[in-house]
Motif scaffolding. Sequence first.
Motif, mmCIF file in Angstrom:
data_model
loop_
_atom_site.group_PDB
_atom_site.id
_atom_site.type_symbol
_atom_site.label_atom_id
_atom_site.label_comp_id
_atom_site.label_asym_id
_atom_site.label_seq_id
_atom_site.Cartn_x
_atom_site.Cartn_y
_atom_site.Cartn_z
ATOM 1 N N VAL A 4 0.835 -1.207 0.000
ATOM 2 C CA VAL A 4 0.000 0.000 0.000
ATOM 3 C C VAL A 4 0.864 1.249 0.000
ATOM 4 O O VAL A 4 0.594 2.220 -0.732
ATOM 5 C CB VAL A 4 -0.947 -0.015 1.222
ATOM 6 N N ALA A 5 1.933 1.237 0.809
ATOM 7 C CA ALA A 5 2.825 2.397 0.848
ATOM 8 C C ALA A 5 3.488 2.631 -0.504
ATOM 9 O O ALA A 5 3.588 3.772 -0.979
ATOM 10 C CB ALA A 5 3.881 2.201 1.931
ATOM 11 N N VAL A 6 3.922 1.541 -1.151
ATOM 12 C CA VAL A 6 4.553 1.672 -2.466
ATOM 13 C C VAL A 6 3.550 2.195 -3.489
ATOM 14 O O VAL A 6 3.879 3.048 -4.333
ATOM 15 C CB VAL A 6 5.139 0.319 -2.907
ATOM 16 N N LEU A 7 2.307 1.694 -3.419
ATOM 17 C CA LEU A 7 1.279 2.174 -4.348
ATOM 18 C C LEU A 7 1.023 3.666 -4.175
ATOM 19 O O LEU A 7 0.932 4.417 -5.158
ATOM 20 C CB LEU A 7 -0.012 1.387 -4.137
ATOM 21 N N LEU A 8 0.890 4.104 -2.920
ATOM 22 C CA LEU A 8 0.570 5.499 -2.670
ATOM 23 C C LEU A 8 1.739 6.428 -2.963
ATOM 24 O O LEU A 8 1.558 7.527 -3.502
ATOM 25 C CB LEU A 8 0.120 5.675 -1.214
ATOM 26 N N LEU A 9 2.957 5.995 -2.601
ATOM 27 C CA LEU A 9 4.116 6.879 -2.721
ATOM 28 C C LEU A 9 4.758 6.841 -4.101
ATOM 29 O O LEU A 9 5.344 7.835 -4.538
ATOM 30 C CB LEU A 9 5.160 6.523 -1.658
ATOM 31 N N PHE A 10 4.661 5.679 -4.786
ATOM 32 C CA PHE A 10 5.400 5.527 -6.033
ATOM 33 C C PHE A 10 4.494 5.250 -7.227
ATOM 34 O O PHE A 10 4.530 5.963 -8.225
ATOM 35 C CB PHE A 10 6.428 4.387 -5.902
ATOM 36 N N VAL A 11 3.685 4.186 -7.121
ATOM 37 C CA VAL A 11 2.991 3.699 -8.316
ATOM 38 C C VAL A 11 1.947 4.702 -8.811
ATOM 39 O O VAL A 11 1.918 5.042 -9.998
ATOM 40 C CB VAL A 11 2.338 2.330 -8.027
ATOM 41 N N VAL A 12 1.063 5.168 -7.901
ATOM 42 C CA VAL A 12 0.013 6.107 -8.336
ATOM 43 C C VAL A 12 0.612 7.393 -8.907
ATOM 44 O O VAL A 12 0.245 7.820 -10.014
ATOM 45 C CB VAL A 12 -0.946 6.406 -7.167
ATOM 46 N N PRO A 13 1.562 8.060 -8.209
ATOM 47 C CA PRO A 13 2.191 9.236 -8.841
ATOM 48 C C PRO A 13 2.934 8.891 -10.122
ATOM 49 O O PRO A 13 2.940 9.686 -11.069
ATOM 50 C CB PRO A 13 3.145 9.755 -7.761
ATOM 51 N N ALA A 14 3.554 7.700 -10.157
ATOM 52 C CA ALA A 14 4.308 7.328 -11.355
ATOM 53 C C ALA A 14 3.388 7.162 -12.557
ATOM 54 O O ALA A 14 3.743 7.545 -13.680
ATOM 55 C CB ALA A 14 5.095 6.034 -11.106
ATOM 56 N N VAL A 15 2.191 6.594 -12.350
ATOM 57 C CA VAL A 15 1.247 6.428 -13.464
ATOM 58 C C VAL A 15 0.810 7.784 -13.994
ATOM 59 O O VAL A 15 0.770 8.023 -15.212
ATOM 60 C CB VAL A 15 0.040 5.585 -13.011
ATOM 61 N N HIS A 16 0.490 8.714 -13.089
ATOM 62 C CA HIS A 16 0.108 10.060 -13.523
ATOM 63 C C HIS A 16 1.264 10.754 -14.248
ATOM 64 O O HIS A 16 1.067 11.404 -15.284
ATOM 65 C CB HIS A 16 -0.338 10.891 -12.319
ATOM 66 N N GLN A 17 2.462 10.601 -13.705
ATOM 67 C CA GLN A 17 3.616 11.240 -14.333
ATOM 68 C C GLN A 17 3.967 10.585 -15.662
ATOM 69 O O GLN A 17 4.460 11.245 -16.575
ATOM 70 C CB GLN A 17 4.801 11.192 -13.382
ATOM 71 N N LEU A 18 3.709 9.268 -15.775
ATOM 72 C CA LEU A 18 3.953 8.598 -17.046
ATOM 73 C C LEU A 18 3.021 9.135 -18.121
ATOM 74 O O LEU A 18 3.412 9.329 -19.277
ATOM 75 C CB LEU A 18 3.767 7.089 -16.884
ATOM 76 N N GLY A 19 1.760 9.412 -17.741
ATOM 77 C CA GLY A 19 0.836 10.010 -18.698
ATOM 78 C C GLY A 19 1.269 11.395 -19.124
ATOM 79 O O GLY A 19 1.201 11.745 -20.307
ATOM 80 N N ALA A 20 1.739 12.206 -18.161
ATOM 81 C CA ALA A 20 2.224 13.539 -18.517
ATOM 82 C C ALA A 20 3.476 13.453 -19.384
ATOM 83 O O ALA A 20 3.659 14.234 -20.319
ATOM 84 C CB ALA A 20 2.517 14.332 -17.240
ATOM 85 N N PHE A 21 4.326 12.484 -19.073
ATOM 86 C CA PHE A 21 5.550 12.331 -19.854
ATOM 87 C C PHE A 21 5.251 11.920 -21.293
ATOM 88 O O PHE A 21 5.968 12.313 -22.224
ATOM 89 C CB PHE A 21 6.453 11.292 -19.187
ATOM 90 N N ALA A 22 4.183 11.131 -21.492
ATOM 91 C CA ALA A 22 3.829 10.709 -22.848
ATOM 92 C C ALA A 22 3.539 11.908 -23.740
ATOM 93 O O ALA A 22 3.897 11.924 -24.923
ATOM 94 C CB ALA A 22 2.623 9.773 -22.805
ATOM 95 N N ALA A 23 2.905 12.931 -23.167
ATOM 96 C CA ALA A 23 2.613 14.134 -23.956
ATOM 97 C C ALA A 23 3.864 14.947 -24.239
ATOM 98 O O ALA A 23 3.898 15.726 -25.197
ATOM 99 C CB ALA A 23 1.589 14.994 -23.215
ATOM 100 N N GLU A 24 4.918 14.749 -23.427
ATOM 101 C CA GLU A 24 6.136 15.534 -23.591
ATOM 102 C C GLU A 24 7.208 14.812 -24.404
ATOM 103 O O GLU A 24 8.299 15.349 -24.585
ATOM 104 C CB GLU A 24 6.722 15.856 -22.209
ATOM 105 N N VAL A 25 6.908 13.587 -24.867
ATOM 106 C CA VAL A 25 7.938 12.780 -25.524
ATOM 107 C C VAL A 25 8.596 13.483 -26.705
ATOM 108 O O VAL A 25 9.834 13.565 -26.779
ATOM 109 C CB VAL A 25 7.353 11.411 -25.939
ATOM 110 N N PRO A 26 7.847 14.000 -27.694
ATOM 111 C CA PRO A 26 8.530 14.626 -28.841
ATOM 112 C C PRO A 26 9.465 15.763 -28.431
ATOM 113 O O PRO A 26 10.613 15.836 -28.886
ATOM 114 C CB PRO A 26 7.362 15.125 -29.711
ATOM 115 N N GLU A 27 8.988 16.638 -27.543
ATOM 116 C CA GLU A 27 9.810 17.778 -27.128
ATOM 117 C C GLU A 27 11.064 17.322 -26.393
ATOM 118 O O GLU A 27 12.166 17.798 -26.664
ATOM 119 C CB GLU A 27 8.976 18.699 -26.241
#
Length: 345
Positions: free
Chosen positions: A73-96
């Motif tokens: 649960v700690a890993v999900l809250l601290l790493f996985v959930v933010p990482a999924v959101h950040q992975l989505g944001a990173f996908a939009a920034e890939v070309p740049e």
Amino acid sequence: MPLRDYAAISLVVAGVGALLALVYLARGAILLVAFGLFLALGVEPMIRALIRRGVRRRAACAVVPVVAVAVIVAVLLLFVVPAVHQLGAFAAEVPERLNVLADRLHLHDSPLTDASQQNEIAAGLRAAATIAISSFAAVADLFGQVVGAVTAGVTMLALLVYFSLAMPRILAAAGRLLGTPERTALLEQVVTKVGGYVSGQALLSACAGVVSLLFFLLIGAPHPAMLALAVAILDAIPQVGALLSAILSTAMVLTEDNIWLAVATVGYFCVYQFIENYLLAPHIFARAIALTPATAFVATLVGISVAGLLGAIVALPVTAAAKVVVQHWLWGRGVAMERPGTQTE
């Protein structure tokens, strides 16, 4: 040869074929059982430590899944959930970001600047992050994957508890099958080595992920949770995991305007790996793994080729356990060497 012997041979061949077919069909369940037993061997030293402090085995085995769930649960809250959101944001920034990275490395005509490949990478990242789900079929498929992952996780925890509760009987039965006290002691050495490696590597990976997250937050690196999660996972891969995490993190930081952030990232990984390799790992692993660098590297390559990331993670404890067995066998055949279990680091 009598006809009944031909019939017996045919029945044996058919039985072996049916058994192999059954193993193939149940390979997923067998893999779960094998990994559950591996985890039970890994936590056995911790359970024995609790028992030595007066805790009964049933209570000690109940503590293990509770701690495991809390950690997950700690890993999900601290790493996985933010990482999924950040992975989505990173996908939009890939070309740049790829264009900036190519400019930094003077690779203007490389695949990094190819618009079609940039779009393919971005599309793959969006699919991995499950940002846009446009149909009921996709929702159902995602739900099935989530349910499958949760079911597998619950099954692993159940198997871990069952094997931990039954570990004394399992070891006693294995000792009776082995026959001699020396072979039983050899089995205890194998359990100690596997358990020491599993608990030690879990602690090192957690330490690498947490410290890296703090560093990335300190320097303002892009998508720190995603990078820290990648560092924690890659740190579990022997030999090459640290190098891969350093390359990945440095490449990400290079996409920022400040070149000194990349220099600081390289310096951080050099310092942290020095501390981990020469201060943390020797004390955490102690005598759990006593392999030469060449043996560890070959074992890692074989593990990756056989079972991918999972094979790389379990390659070293399996090899260390096999080394104990081979040493005992050679010593029993009169080969000039120290008796197994008496070597000093």
